[in-house]
Design an enzyme around this catalytic site. Structure first.
Site, PDB file in Angstrom:
ATOM      1  N   LYS A 107       0.819  -1.218   0.000  1.00  0.00           N
ATOM      2  CA  LYS A 107       0.000   0.000   0.000  1.00  0.00           C
ATOM      3  C   LYS A 107       0.854   1.271   0.000  1.00  0.00           C
ATOM      4  O   LYS A 107       0.329   2.357  -0.239  1.00  0.00           O
ATOM      5  CB  LYS A 107      -0.935   0.007   1.204  1.00  0.00           C
TER       6      LYS A 107
HETATM    7  C1  LIG Z   1      -4.401  -4.413   1.843  1.00  0.00           C
HETATM    8  C2  LIG Z   1      -3.739  -5.731   1.821  1.00  0.00           C
HETATM    9  C3  LIG Z   1      -4.208  -6.786   1.008  1.00  0.00           C
HETATM   10  C4  LIG Z   1      -5.457  -6.684   0.180  1.00  0.00           C
HETATM   11  O1  LIG Z   1      -5.374  -5.727  -0.865  1.00  0.00           O
HETATM   12  P1  LIG Z   1      -6.698  -5.183  -1.552  1.00  0.00           P
HETATM   13  O2  LIG Z   1      -6.250  -4.125  -2.488  1.00  0.00           O
HETATM   14  O3  LIG Z   1      -7.537  -4.621  -0.430  1.00  0.00           O
HETATM   15  O4  LIG Z   1      -7.371  -6.324  -2.214  1.00  0.00           O
HETATM   16  C5  LIG Z   1      -3.489  -7.978   0.986  1.00  0.00           C
HETATM   17  N1  LIG Z   1      -2.391  -8.147   1.754  1.00  0.00           N
HETATM   18  C6  LIG Z   1      -1.911  -7.159   2.546  1.00  0.00           C
HETATM   19  C7  LIG Z   1      -0.710  -7.434   3.365  1.00  0.00           C
HETATM   20  C8  LIG Z   1      -2.554  -5.930   2.604  1.00  0.00           C
HETATM   21  O5  LIG Z   1      -2.085  -4.980   3.412  1.00  0.00           O
END
Ligand SMILES: *Cc1c(COP(=O)(O)O)cnc(C)c1O
Length: 434
Positions: A107
């Site tokens: 993210k």
């Molecule tokens: C946010 C997150 C996900 C999921 O991603 P999305 O875009 O919400 O589908 C998977 N793994 C980790 C470690 C995350 O932080």
């Protein structure tokens, strides 16, 4: 580029409005009116380009009409100060490591890119007032958003988190930063934090007093930049002569990350098919089987960043393929795993290959093991560094995962937070004094 709402009941917005507002007036998600294809020459030479060069080309296709080229170049290069390698795990299964950013989670890219794009747009506003980003977190989103926005002029971030309910590592990642980041420790659960944020957005007096916005993956500036990862995956696989018949597998929760990959595919990225890997939250999996989308309350699992019972970006995927179940299932398949299966996968992978999966990546690895067909090469995303889930990983594998220096540095910082009750009146009174 114009953006319309997936609910089709809101006015068309330009990129500036879509980024500052986040959600359309009819509560739909913004979608670009067209997706520009990238030329054949780009794909022919992509393996010679760096991650940053590739990302700038992709960013220009999405945002080039609305952002000055030099500014966009700065935003991309400021965001991507780290690599995104592919690593062979076993046989024809590779992993795309998305965890080399500041908080060791994927993210980071979307959060930093959004922070810088938001800054670019608010500087253009005449009476530009400071913008306040409110974000409720159960852990991972708060750390990525806080670090992404850290030190960005003209923006203040308030991270609301439930007292005693986030891991110590995650808590350090947003409570030790200072500067334009304020951590608010709410005496309640995650839902209380989210309710405080929602109430704040709806409160007329508060919105009169200060400019408020949100930074979750409904924002186009947060989810779209994740497409960079998939172009880079293709380039790095092509470098190794392994880019034919690629299957991309994405561990998914809110489906922002896979949605960005699908946008890449629409731009011409040669991925043969996609797999959405879920934990026990199987709403999308069930949609693929039945054609019915039935949200449910989320279930708590080991892969907690994917504990989502009503994935917001489903609306975008549905819209992208003209609401056609047949089109969606011809390109995307699903998988769902229980906590017991996740643990077994982590143990088996570690024993077979030495690779340490985190619980989220484990869903991706297993989905490729179960779903890859003859002649295909699979790449799954490792969405977080295993040290971010150290207690769980150590316990499941019986090892002592080393904590990278970047993470250790957070833990040496001094924790600072504002104590808050779960009553909106208290939160409002606090913000009205700012
Ligand atoms: C946010 C997150 C996900 C999921 O991603 P999305 O875009 O919400 O589908 C998977 N793994 C980790 C470690 C995350 O932080």
């Amino acid at each position: 580029m114009n953006y319309y709402s997936t609910n089709n009941q809101a006015p068309i917005a330009d990129l500036h409005k879509a980024v500052v507002k986040g959600l359309a007036e009819d509560r739909g998600l913004y979608m670009p009116e067209k997706i520009n294809k990238l030329p054949k020459e780009f794909f022919d030479n992509i393996e010679k380009m760096s991650f940053q060069e590739i990302a700038y080309t992709v960013a220009s296709a999405f945002f080039g009409e609305d952002v000055d080229p030099d500014a966009l170049h700065d935003i991309v290069y400021d965001t991507l100060q780290f690599d995104c390698p592919v690593v062979n795990v076993k046989d024809n299964i590779y992993t795309l490591e998305l965890f080399h950013g500041p908080t060791l989670a994927f993210k980071d890219v979307g959060a930093r890119f959004m922070a810088r794009l938001l800054q670019y747009f608010i500087k253009q506003e005449n009476n530009h007032k400071e913008v306040n980003v409110l974000v409720a977190t159960s852990g991972d989103t708060g750390s990525a958003v806080a670090n992404g926005f850290l030190g960005v002029d003209g923006i203040h971030v308030y991270v609301l988190y439930p007292k005693g309910k986030v891991s110590p590592i995650q808590e350090c990642q947003f409570t030790t930063l200072g500067k334009n980041i304020t951590a608010i420790e709410v005496d309640g659960v995650f839902d209380d934090c989210q309710a405080l944020v929602k109430n704040a957005f709806m409160d007329a007096e508060l919105n009169e007093h200060m400019k408020l916005t949100s930074a979750n993956s409904i924002n186009v500036a947060r989810f779209l930049p994740q497409a960079f990862y998939y172009f880079n995956a293709y380039a790095r696989m092509k470098e190794q002569g392994k880019a034919d018949n690629l299957v991309m597998c994405v561990p998914s929760g809110n489906f922002g990350n896979i949605c960005a990959a699908l946008f890449g595919h629409e731009m011409g990225l040669p991925i043969k098919r996609f797999i959405a890997a879920n934990n026990a939250n199987d709403i999308f999996y069930n949609y693929l089987q039945t054609g019915k989308y039935e949200p449910k309350p989320s279930k708590q699992t080991l892969a907690n960043a994917m504990d989502v019972g009503d994935p917001s970006n489903f609306a975008r995927i549905y819209d992208l393929y003209g609401k056609s179940h047949a089109k969606i299932t011809s390109l995307i398949s699903g998988a769902t795993y229980s906590d017991e299966q996740i643990k077994a996968t982590m143990r088996e992978c570690h024993k077979d290959s030495g690779y340490i999966l985190d619980p989220h990546g484990a869903c991706g690895y297993q989905a490729l093991k179960d779903g890859l067909q003859a002649g295909e090469v699979g790449v799954f995303c490792e969405t977080a560094h295993p040290a971010k889930f150290k207690e769980k990983v150590d316990d499941i594998l019986g090892i002592d995962v080393a904590i990278p220096e970047r993470l250790a540095a957070f833990m040496r910082g001094e924790k600072q937070s504002v104590a808050m009750t779960k009553n909106f009146a208290d939160f409002k009174a606090y913000l009205m004094k700012r």
